[in-house]
Design a protein around this motif. Structure first.
Motif, short mmCIF file in Angstrom:
data_model
loop_
_atom_site.label_atom_id
_atom_site.label_comp_id
_atom_site.label_asym_id
_atom_site.label_seq_id
_atom_site.Cartn_x
_atom_site.Cartn_y
_atom_site.Cartn_z
N MET A 94 0.84 -1.29 0.15
CA MET A 94 0.05 0.12 0.08
C MET A 94 0.83 1.21 0.16
N ASP A 95 2.16 1.26 0.72
CA ASP A 95 2.85 2.43 0.50
C ASP A 95 3.13 2.69 -0.88
N VAL A 96 3.68 1.70 -1.62
CA VAL A 96 3.92 2.03 -3.11
C VAL A 96 2.69 2.46 -3.79
N VAL A 97 1.75 2.02 -3.34
CA VAL A 97 0.27 2.33 -4.16
C VAL A 97 0.00 3.88 -4.01
N PHE A 98 0.06 4.26 -2.73
CA PHE A 98 -0.35 5.48 -2.50
C PHE A 98 0.90 6.37 -2.79
N ASP A 99 2.01 6.10 -2.82
CA ASP A 99 3.13 6.68 -3.36
C ASP A 99 3.20 7.33 -4.78
N VAL A 100 3.06 6.18 -5.53
CA VAL A 100 3.03 6.54 -6.98
C VAL A 100 2.04 6.74 -7.85
N SER A 101 0.88 6.12 -7.29
CA SER A 101 -0.24 6.01 -8.16
C SER A 101 -0.84 7.40 -8.34
N ASP A 102 -1.52 7.64 -9.63
CA ASP A 102 -2.35 8.96 -9.73
C ASP A 102 -3.90 8.84 -9.28
N ARG A 103 -4.15 7.37 -9.65
CA ARG A 103 -5.78 6.99 -9.19
C ARG A 103 -5.58 5.53 -8.76
N ILE A 104 -6.68 5.15 -7.83
CA ILE A 104 -6.59 3.91 -7.53
C ILE A 104 -8.14 3.30 -7.79
N LEU A 105 -8.22 1.91 -8.08
CA LEU A 105 -9.47 1.17 -8.15
C LEU A 105 -9.25 0.20 -7.16
N VAL A 106 -10.57 0.16 -6.47
CA VAL A 106 -10.49 -0.96 -5.56
C VAL A 106 -11.62 -2.18 -5.76
N LEU A 107 -10.99 -3.25 -5.86
CA LEU A 107 -11.92 -4.61 -6.42
C LEU A 107 -12.24 -5.05 -4.97
N ASN A 108 -13.46 -5.58 -4.93
CA ASN A 108 -13.77 -6.56 -3.73
C ASN A 108 -14.74 -7.53 -4.40
N ARG A 109 -14.45 -8.80 -4.37
CA ARG A 109 -15.24 -9.96 -4.78
C ARG A 109 -15.75 -9.50 -6.21
N GLY A 110 -14.69 -9.16 -7.01
CA GLY A 110 -14.85 -9.12 -8.48
C GLY A 110 -15.92 -7.85 -8.68
N VAL A 111 -16.11 -6.99 -7.95
CA VAL A 111 -16.94 -5.79 -8.08
C VAL A 111 -16.04 -4.56 -7.81
N LEU A 112 -16.20 -3.47 -8.61
CA LEU A 112 -15.60 -2.14 -8.35
C LEU A 112 -16.15 -1.29 -7.09
N ILE A 113 -15.61 -1.33 -6.02
CA ILE A 113 -16.35 -0.45 -5.01
C ILE A 113 -15.83 0.76 -4.69
N ALA A 114 -14.57 1.25 -5.06
CA ALA A 114 -14.07 2.40 -4.94
C ALA A 114 -13.32 2.92 -6.20
N GLU A 115 -13.18 4.31 -6.37
CA GLU A 115 -12.30 4.83 -7.23
C GLU A 115 -11.77 5.98 -6.90
N GLY A 116 -10.55 6.53 -7.04
CA GLY A 116 -10.28 7.92 -6.73
C GLY A 116 -8.85 8.15 -6.35
N ASP A 117 -8.09 9.30 -5.94
CA ASP A 117 -6.95 9.60 -5.61
C ASP A 117 -6.52 9.04 -4.28
N GLY A 118 -5.41 8.93 -3.85
CA GLY A 118 -5.12 8.35 -2.86
C GLY A 118 -5.93 8.71 -1.40
N ASP A 119 -6.04 10.05 -1.34
CA ASP A 119 -6.58 10.46 0.04
C ASP A 119 -8.09 9.99 0.04
N SER A 120 -8.84 10.02 -1.14
CA SER A 120 -10.33 9.75 -1.04
C SER A 120 -10.35 8.24 -0.81
#
Lengths: 403, 613, 252
Positions: free
Chosen positions: C205-231
């Motif tokens: 997660m350190d790497v993810v929040f450090d370099v990514s512009d945007r993050i998609l979160v999947l759970n059980r095959g479904v997209l549950i969140a999308e946004g920048d690190g803070d959100s």
């Protein structure tokens, strides 16, 4: 078994002392012999023994043309391509005067082809294929042993005397088996137009599925069965056939089964009453054969096998051919071998000038059980010349270049 | 048809016999990953030992059972010796080297058996109970075959209990799935492997002993049974006992009815079944996909341009080879001609096997197709040698393209086994289709034209073609195609990810290898003047493997060195001793133990000692 | 315009839905992280974009062209580079040859049987190696490289194709923490410089929040969140998955 063991360890090699510098004329006559010693030891080891015996005996009597015979043997491992390479070694390095040998038909044909292309004399002992002296015959190739045709011919003759009308055949699926069946059917039909062929079985050589094969033959309900299986295939076939009653109330006519190499392993299960070609061994009571068999026993402490007879006669025939040629020049040898007569333990024979086929004959008889072993009974010897087709027929088969 | 039931039962009896041998092979493979070529030899020993024991016992059933059990123990013991003396030393070597070692064992055991038991086949005299039969569907059916029918499932059941109800069995199953993990669990791998090998050998011995009442102990058992056993194991899925059982049933029954329906092609039938099964199920009926060996990515060293010293050596060797006819006698000239053929034969196999990563167990097929193409063209239209030499690679290449389409879908041992099956089909056609191929009598009269009749001229021709061919293949390896082929072998996933068409690369490799090999077959045929099915036997295919592996799989010079060493060694041995199989086998085993990376590989390592590869 | 547009991607295995109706897009130079607990469907999603799996439903558009269901090879040809979770390089080649190999493929020079590889596309290969800092090791065998260097080599190989989109499956798996940051900073720089869109999955997660512009979160095959690190950090659903259930996070 003991004897062969010792001989295996004895390795291939030369019999007489290999001198380096010898004056022309007194140098030994070298016979280069190639055979399947490792891949078919059951037949070839007794054969090699007898060759050695014959060479020793001829040399003891002063050799041929005043020169000793020298035998050099090589193992072709059952591969014709190796045989051809070793033929080159024997001819070019060992400077042999005569090439001899082969157990397998394809090795015999390969050596014949080598002889033709390189103009060397080759005398085949055991290969059975007809084409060796007929369709693929050539000027430089001779063959001693009765061919597939000759063996099938005498069996067809015997089969024609039987009441059986419905025939089935079982044969290993390769050239030897196929031509054996072809000749048998052709010759039997010529004598007995009333017979029919109700089926064929073609197990792969060395891999017979005996139970299924016997079952399939049984289902054809034949009166007679013509068999070409030999070796382990035959053993398996006979056992399944015995248990399943295939041979009961049926005539069986079988190629080569009377040879001790194939009959002995069957032991107390050797079939009774089969009409076979083969070799009755020490039952033969001619003086020549008795002397030969006694010498062989003394020398190797084993009974002479069919292979022994071939090996012994092969050396005798070569000695006679060279003597008749009066020289080891190859063209003279060819002329000398043509029509050369030679004694063998089973009678006097000849290399026919027309096709270079030896007239060594065929023993035909019936199998029987004696104690716990199979033997040939009611056997007779048919001179090879009586089994061969006429000269015109043969000339038509041989290529013109073979003369 | 009232013969259906007896024929079915006969098939079942055959299936049981097959299963006994195949079960041992599949267990050994599952755990040790060794393709044990000597398994047939173990069965042969079982038959001979069984014969020696049983002929000394009374002929009653209870003694028979006792004798068979004693045989099983004896063969298991031989298995232990074999494992400890030979195989244990080669577990770390690449998979194919283990196969090579077991082939060396086959050769040694052939001579040992001949020496101990003699050349004559030895049938076991059958006691009365062994000759009994029961009436089934109006036919007599051997009682012993009924017993055999039961033995198969009983053995399967016992093995299942052993594997699923004992701690040892659990370990064996775990090792089959993941060898490294078992080692990590602190299990003594050595003991486990030895025990597994003993079990497999014991099963082979059981198969051998139980075959005695129906056949004999003879010297042909080893190679006859090993191909059948391979087929069963591969069709069933490597390492799967149940799979082996199902495959045995399938093949046994097909064989029994095949004999009735198509008596002439039973030999081909078995291999066709295998090919069909592999096309639809690349891992056999019940097999799992083989886990990618973990060390695979580091196994192959970097191929670099040859150092100047090696190039100089190569040029010197070539000059020497060109001058050879003035130095050696005529016989050695033919040996050298054979060596030229062997070089092209080995280099072509190396092409698909080393850089291509596809180990062929049937390389002799291309050799034979090339040879027969030249021979048949000569026979049909009187084609002269130059035409034959041209047609051979073309014909072999075309067949290779058709066949390659099937092969590249598989991997690992399955791929190798499909090549073996294909070669056996080609062999069977040449051996059995007498009307076209001349059968085992072969094709004769392949005459060289007058200008090439002289042995020297033909040698130079062979040298030019084989060295030329070898250099051409080498050139391809350093060109983009060769790199891409190697890339596909190193990592198929990466190769695809940079846009390489892995399957096409591999098919083309098979075509190139097949064509080059076909050329070598034609050269050989013109050298010998005749063509025979023996050019396509398994042992000829194994010779190609021997040459490549002896020389070294991962160097370009390896197959050339291997071809020269093997040709020379075989020639000297065959001419100097009847026990050449024993010596050759022992030499092979020693070489495998001493140089697991091949002769050229070992030389390379010495050369690079102290430096980074 | 987005480089990659994924719409309504779905995949089931034996009736169990692994990915359901996932849609997202990536722009040039953007780094999009795909995260989620084990079994969330990240790899399935990833492999459908990369061509290793065929989607049941949905479409994948690369620069407006559909690449749905194409083979990995075709997708690579269309302009997608990728790295693997377990490094996949050509072990029997030197570092430089690995890159040359990719360049030969890019220039469609694979089916050449005569001119040797040595010396071809050298400048281009060395430039790529320089970009990932491997120029000093160009002559070495791939097999002897340190793991971190192998990862960088993979990156160079993936870039040889001049991809518009880079797929990175667990790019830092198996690496030491210091190396991870180095590699991802390198990726970040290259993405920006070359305008390459990067889609990556990552456990750290350190790497993810450090370099990514945007993050998609999947759970059980479904997209549950999308946004920048803070959100994402603040998203209760995400916190629920990662903290509430005690599911794994971080590297392993």
């Amino acid at each position: 078994m003991l004897v062969s063991r010792r001989l295996i360890l004895g390795a291939s090699g030369t019999l007489a002392l290999p001198g380096i510098l010898r004056a022309q004329g007194t140098a030994p006559i070298r016979i280069g012999e190639i055979n399947s010693y490792t891949s078919n030891p059951a037949f070839t080891l007794p054969y090699r023994n007898a060759m050695q015996l014959a060479v020793e005996q001829i040399n003891a009597k002063g050799g041929v043309l005043g020169r000793q015979l020298e035998l050099i043997t090589r193992d072709d491992a059952g591969r014709p391509q190796d045989a051809v390479r070793l033929a080159g070694e024997l001819v070019n390095d060992q400077k042999v005067d005569v090439l001899a040998g082969a157990y397998l038909s394809n090795v015999g044909l390969a050596l014949g082809e080598y002889a033709a292309q390189n103009k060397k004399l080759y005398v085949g002992g055991e290969p059975l294929t007809d084409s060796m002296v007929w369709e693929k015959g050539n000027r430089y190739t001779f063959r001693l042993r009765p061919s597939t045709y000759m063996q099938a011919a005498i069996l067809a003759e015997e089969a024609a005397k039987l009441p059986a009308k419905r025939w089935a055949t079982v044969s290993p699926n390769y050239e030897f088996g196929q031509s054996g069946v072809r000749w048998f059917k052709q010759l039997l039909s010529a004598k007995r137009p009333d017979v029919t062929y109700v089926g064929e079985q073609w197990p792969a050589l060395g891999r017979v599925d005996a139970g299924a094969t016997v079952q399939a033959l049984e289902a054809m309900k034949p009166d007679g069965i013509f068999n070409v299986l030999f070796g382990p295939d035959l053993t398996n076939f006979v056992r399944q056939g015995n248990t399943r009653g295939l041979f009961e109330r049926r005539s069986v006519v079988s190629l080569l089964t009377g040879e001790p190499e194939y009959l002995d392993p069957l032991g107390d299960e050797a079939p009774e009453g089969w009409i076979v070609t083969g070799y009755p061994g020490e039952q033969i009571d001619t003086a020549a054969h008795k002397a030969y068999a006694a010498d062989y026993r003394r020398r190797f402490n084993a009974k002479p096998m069919c292979g022994s007879l071939v090996g012994y006669a092969l050396i005798q025939s070569i000695a006679a051919g060279v003597a008749k040629a009066g020289s080891t020049d190859v063209e003279k040898l060819v002329e000398g071998f043509r029509g050369a007569r030679f004694d063998t333990p089973v009678g006097n024979c000849e290399y026919r000038a027309v096709d270079h086929q030896g007239t060594l004959g065929v023993f035909v008889g019936k199998t029987a059980l004696k104690g716990n072993a199979g033997v040939m009974t009611d056997w007779r010897y048919i001179d090879g010349k009586d089994l061969l087709p006429g000269d015109d027929f043969v000339r038509g088969l041989r290529p013109a270049s073979a003369n | 048809m009232d013969s259906i039931l007896p024929q079915l039962l006969t098939g079942l009896a055959g299936a049981s016999s097959l299963f006994l041998v195949a079960s041992g092979l599949t267990i050994i493979f599952g755990v040790t990953r060794i393709v044990n070529f000597s398994h047939g030899s173990l069965m042969m020993l079982g038959a001979y030992i069984g014969w020696s024991i049983l002929t000394r016992l009374p002929r009653e059933p209870e003694w028979f059972v006792l004798g068979v059990l004693a045989t099983v123990l004896a063969t298991a013991l031989i298995g232990v010796v074999l494992e400890v003396v030979v195989l244990r030393r080669v577990y770390r070597a690449p998979e194919l080297f283990q196969l090579l070692a077991t082939f060396g064992v086959v050769l040694v055991l052939q001579d040992v058996t001949l020496w101990l038991w003699g050349p004559v086949e030895l049938p076991l005299p059958r006691g009365r109970w062994l000759r009994q039969f029961v009436e089934i569907g109006g036919s007599r059916f051997p009682m012993y075959d009924l017993i055999l029918i039961l033995v198969g499932p009983v053995v399967l059941g016992l093995l299942w209990l052993l594997m699923n109800r004992t701690r040892w069995g659990t370990l064996v199953r775990a090792a089959t799935l993941d060898r490294e993990m078992v080692a990590a669990l602190g299990v003594n791998q050595r003991t486990l492997f030895t025990a597994v090998f003993a079990l497999g050998a014991g099963l082979a011995g059981l198969g051998g002993a139980l075959s005695l009442p129906n056949s004999s102990a003879n010297l042909n058992i080893d190679l006859a049974i090993i191909t059948d056993a391979f087929v069963v194991v591969v069709v069933g899925g490597l390492g799967s006992l149940t799979g082996a059982f199902v495959a045995s049933l399938l093949i046994g029954i097909l064989q029994a009815f095949g004999i009735v329906l198509v008596p002439k092609i039973t030999l081909v039938l078995v291999f066709l079944v295998m090919a069909v099964v592999l096309v639809f199920r690349p891992n056999g009926l019940l097999g799992r996909p083989q886990a990618e060996a973990r060390e695979a990515t580091v196994a192959a060293p970097v191929i670099r341009a040859a150092p100047p010293e090696l190039r100089a050596l190569g040029v010197a060797a070539l000059l020497l080879a060109i001058a050879a006819p003035f130095i050696v006698g005529e016989y050695y000239l033919t040996v050298l001609t054979d060596a030229c053929v062997a070089i092209l034969f080995a280099v072509s196999l190396h092409f698909m096997m080393g850089p291509g990563g596809m180990a062929s167990f049937g390389h002799a097929a291309w050799f034979g197709i090339g040879a027969y193409a030249a021979g048949l063209l000569m026979q049909w239209i009187g084609a002269p040698m130059p035409v034959g030499l041209l047609a051979a690679p073309v014909a072999a290449g075309i067949v290779a393209a058709l066949f390659g389409w099937f092969v590249v879908r598989l991997s690992g041992v399955y791929l190798s086994m499909l090549t073996l099956a294909f070669a056996q089909i080609v062999w069977a056609i040449c051996f059995q289709w007498v009307d076209v191929t001349g059968g085992d009598n072969g094709l004769l009269g392949l005459v060289r034209p007058a200008w090439a009749h002289d042995a020297r001229v033909f040698y130079w021709l062979a040298l030019a073609l084989s060295v030329g061919g070898a250099l051409l293949l080498r050139r391809m390896l350093y060109a983009p195609y060769g790199y891409a082929l190697r890339a596909a072998r190193d990592s198929a996933a990466r190769a695809r990810a940079i846009g390489l068409d892995v399957q096409s690369l591999r098919i083309v490799a098979i075509v190139i290898a097949g064509a080059a090999c076909g050329l070598s077959g034609a050269i050989f045929s013109y050298g010998k003047g005749s063509i025979f099915p023996t050019y396509i036997t398994i042992s000829h295919s194994v010779e190609a493997l021997l040459m490549v592996l002896l020389g070294g799989l991962q160097t370009v010079a390896g197959p050339i060195i291997g071809a020269l060493v093997y040709t020379g060694l075989a020639d000297i041995l065959v001419r100097s001793t009847d026990l050449w199989r024993l010596v050759l086998g022992a030499v092979i085993v020693l070489l495998v133990v001493a140089f697991p990376e091949g002769i050229a590989g070992a030389a390379r390592r010495l050369w690079l000692r102290g430096r980074e590869a | 315009m987005s480089v990659l547009v994924v719409q309504g991607l779905s995949k089931s295995f034996g009736g169990v839905q692994a990915v359901g109706d996932v849609s997202f897009a990536v722009s040039p130079g953007e780094m999009l992280a795909l995260i989620g607990p084990n079994g969330a469907g990240k790899s399935t999603c990833f492999n459908m974009v990369g061509g290793q799996l065929n989607p049941d439903k949905g479409s994948v558009l690369l620069e407006g062209k559909a690449i749905t269901g194409l083979s990995p090879r075709a997708i690579s040809r269309a302009g997608v580079g990728r790295t693997f979770q377990i490094t996949a390089t050509f072990g029997s080649m030197t570092v430089r040859e690995n890159v040359q190999m990719a360049l030969l493929s890019h220039h469609r020079e694979i089916w050449q049987f005569w001119r040797p590889v040595a010396g071809r596309h050298l400048t281009e290969a060395d430039a790529l190696l320089a970009q990932v800092g491997l120029e000093a090791q160009a002559e070495r065998a791939t097999g002897v490289l340190a793991y971190g260097d192998l990862k960088r080599l993979e990156l160079a190989i993936a870039l040889a194709n001049r991809p518009r989109l880079l797929l990175m499956d667990e790019p830092t798996a198996g690496m030491a923490p210091v190396e991870r940051v180095g590699l991802m900073k390198l990726t970040r720089r290259l993405a920006t410089e070359r305008g390459v869109a990067v889609l990556f999955t990552e456990h750290d997660m350190d790497v993810v929040f450090d370099v990514s512009d945007r993050i998609l979160v999947l759970n059980r095959g479904v997209l549950i969140a999308e946004g920048d690190g803070d959100s994402i950090r603040a998203n209760p659903a995400v916190r629920e998955i990662y903290l509430g259930t005690g599911a794994t996070s971080g590297g392993h």
